[in-house]
Design a protein around this motif. Sequence first.
Motif, PDB file in Angstrom:
ATOM      1  N   VAL A  35       0.874  -1.170   0.000  1.00 51.22           N
ATOM      2  CA  VAL A  35       0.000   0.000   0.000  1.00 51.22           C
ATOM      3  C   VAL A  35       0.912   1.221   0.000  1.00 51.22           C
ATOM      4  O   VAL A  35       1.653   1.456   0.956  1.00 51.22           O
ATOM      5  CB  VAL A  35      -0.920   0.041   1.240  1.00 51.22           C
ATOM      6  CG1 VAL A  35      -1.790   1.294   1.202  1.00 51.22           C
ATOM      7  CG2 VAL A  35      -1.779  -1.211   1.316  1.00 51.22           C
ATOM      8  N   ILE A  36       0.894   1.974  -1.102  1.00 50.61           N
ATOM      9  CA  ILE A  36       1.806   3.111  -1.251  1.00 50.61           C
ATOM     10  C   ILE A  36       1.026   4.423  -1.183  1.00 50.61           C
ATOM     11  O   ILE A  36       0.104   4.650  -1.962  1.00 50.61           O
ATOM     12  CB  ILE A  36       2.565   3.037  -2.586  1.00 50.61           C
ATOM     13  CG1 ILE A  36       3.363   1.727  -2.672  1.00 50.61           C
ATOM     14  CG2 ILE A  36       3.486   4.240  -2.742  1.00 50.61           C
ATOM     15  CD1 ILE A  36       4.042   1.507  -4.006  1.00 50.61           C
ATOM     16  N   LEU A  37       1.414   5.279  -0.245  1.00 49.41           N
ATOM     17  CA  LEU A  37       0.832   6.612  -0.141  1.00 49.41           C
ATOM     18  C   LEU A  37       1.844   7.597  -0.710  1.00 49.41           C
ATOM     19  O   LEU A  37       2.873   7.863  -0.090  1.00 49.41           O
ATOM     20  CB  LEU A  37       0.527   6.956   1.322  1.00 49.41           C
ATOM     21  CG  LEU A  37      -0.464   6.038   2.048  1.00 49.41           C
ATOM     22  CD1 LEU A  37      -0.609   6.452   3.507  1.00 49.41           C
ATOM     23  CD2 LEU A  37      -1.827   6.073   1.364  1.00 49.41           C
ATOM     24  N   ASN A  38       1.565   8.104  -1.869  1.00 51.42           N
ATOM     25  CA  ASN A  38       2.492   9.054  -2.498  1.00 51.42           C
ATOM     26  C   ASN A  38       2.122  10.466  -2.038  1.00 51.42           C
ATOM     27  O   ASN A  38       1.551  11.258  -2.781  1.00 51.42           O
ATOM     28  CB  ASN A  38       2.412   8.942  -4.021  1.00 51.42           C
ATOM     29  CG  ASN A  38       3.564   9.664  -4.695  1.00 51.42           C
ATOM     30  OD1 ASN A  38       4.712   9.370  -4.412  1.00 51.42           O
ATOM     31  ND2 ASN A  38       3.252  10.613  -5.564  1.00 51.42           N
ATOM     32  N   HIS A  39       2.474  10.769  -0.795  1.00 53.55           N
ATOM     33  CA  HIS A  39       2.084  12.035  -0.171  1.00 53.55           C
ATOM     34  C   HIS A  39       3.075  13.130  -0.550  1.00 53.55           C
ATOM     35  O   HIS A  39       3.913  13.549   0.260  1.00 53.55           O
ATOM     36  CB  HIS A  39       2.013  11.846   1.350  1.00 53.55           C
ATOM     37  CG  HIS A  39       1.303  12.937   2.057  1.00 53.55           C
ATOM     38  ND1 HIS A  39       0.923  12.852   3.388  1.00 53.55           N
ATOM     39  CD2 HIS A  39       0.882  14.169   1.640  1.00 53.55           C
ATOM     40  CE1 HIS A  39       0.326  13.973   3.750  1.00 53.55           C
ATOM     41  NE2 HIS A  39       0.294  14.778   2.707  1.00 53.55           N
ATOM     42  N   ALA A  40       2.960  13.603  -1.775  1.00 51.85           N
ATOM     43  CA  ALA A  40       3.931  14.560  -2.311  1.00 51.85           C
ATOM     44  C   ALA A  40       3.887  15.919  -1.620  1.00 51.85           C
ATOM     45  O   ALA A  40       4.875  16.664  -1.645  1.00 51.85           O
ATOM     46  CB  ALA A  40       3.692  14.733  -3.814  1.00 51.85           C
ATOM     47  N   THR A  41       2.756  16.255  -0.997  1.00 53.75           N
ATOM     48  CA  THR A  41       2.628  17.576  -0.367  1.00 53.75           C
ATOM     49  C   THR A  41       3.115  17.604   1.076  1.00 53.75           C
ATOM     50  O   THR A  41       2.940  18.606   1.772  1.00 53.75           O
ATOM     51  CB  THR A  41       1.164  18.068  -0.411  1.00 53.75           C
ATOM     52  OG1 THR A  41       0.313  17.089   0.202  1.00 53.75           O
ATOM     53  CG2 THR A  41       0.719  18.308  -1.850  1.00 53.75           C
ATOM     54  N   LEU A  42       3.746  16.528   1.537  1.00 51.37           N
ATOM     55  CA  LEU A  42       4.363  16.577   2.866  1.00 51.37           C
ATOM     56  C   LEU A  42       5.372  17.725   2.915  1.00 51.37           C
ATOM     57  O   LEU A  42       6.098  17.954   1.941  1.00 51.37           O
ATOM     58  CB  LEU A  42       5.070  15.258   3.175  1.00 51.37           C
ATOM     59  CG  LEU A  42       4.209  14.100   3.673  1.00 51.37           C
ATOM     60  CD1 LEU A  42       4.983  12.787   3.595  1.00 51.37           C
ATOM     61  CD2 LEU A  42       3.746  14.354   5.105  1.00 51.37           C
ATOM     62  N   PRO A  43       5.449  18.456   4.012  1.00 49.86           N
ATOM     63  CA  PRO A  43       6.417  19.566   4.102  1.00 49.86           C
ATOM     64  C   PRO A  43       7.843  19.095   3.826  1.00 49.86           C
ATOM     65  O   PRO A  43       8.216  17.974   4.194  1.00 49.86           O
ATOM     66  CB  PRO A  43       6.261  20.039   5.558  1.00 49.86           C
ATOM     67  CG  PRO A  43       4.867  19.644   5.928  1.00 49.86           C
ATOM     68  CD  PRO A  43       4.618  18.343   5.221  1.00 49.86           C
TER      69      PRO A  43
END
Length: 237
Positions: A40-48
Motif C-alpha cells: 500500500v503506497i501513499l504518495n504524499h507529495a505535499t508533505l512539508p
Amino acid sequence: MEAKSLGVIGGMGPKATSVFFDHVIEQTAADRDQDHINMVILNHATLPDRTSVILSQKGELFLEAVAKDLKLLEATGVSNIAIPCNTSHYFYDEMQKMTSINIINMVDESLKVIYDAYGEHCKVGILATNGTVSSGVYRKGCDQYNMQLHEPSEEVQEHVMDIIYNKVKRNLPVEPSEFEGIIQHLLEHDQCQCVIIACTELSCIPIQSEIAKHCVDAMAVLVQKSIELSGKQSITK
C-alpha cells in the motif's frame, strides 16, 4: 516465513518512491503476480520539505501531516512500513511512537551493513541533503557503531544539493559522471573507505559498478529489508 503486506509512505520525492517500488518488484524472487509483495503506497507529495522543517525547527508541521498517513496505513492492516526518505528519519522516534506498526529504520539498517563490511573505526563519507547532514542522524548512528562519519566540504555539499533539488526533483537529467566524481573525491581526496548514499534522490542516479562497490545505498538497504520482513526472498541474495 509468512507473507506480510508492506506499507510505504512516499512522495519524498515521487521519483524516489517510484524507484523504490520498481526495485522491490525487480528484486523479489517471483514467478507470477501472486508471488510478489502486497503493498500500500501513499504518495504524499505535499508533505512539508524535510530539510526546511528541520533547519527552521518546525518539525511539528511534518509530524502532523505524516500522522495521518500512519493512521491510514494502520487501517489497511500492513505489517511493516517503509519510508524511502533519509531526511524524514530525523523524526523516526516520534513517528514510531505514533503507530504500533514497525517502521523500518533505513538509517540504522544501512549503518549495520557498513559496520558488518568495514568494522569499527572506518571512515564513512555521507552524501545527503543539508537536512540529513545537519540533523546528525547518521553521525549519531556512526558514533554508536564506533565509526567515523565524514561530512563533505561546504563546496561539495552545495554541489550535492544542486543535484538533488535542481535536477532530480525537477526530473532533469543528471550526468552519472558528475555524481561519480563527487564519490571519487570522498574516496580519494578525503580518504573515506566507504560512502553512504543517504538521499533517495541520489539513489535514482545510476553509477558504475566499480564505484558502487565502495558505496552503501540506503535505498537499496531499505529495499532488501522490506523484502525480508515481508516474508519473501530476494533474487540478489
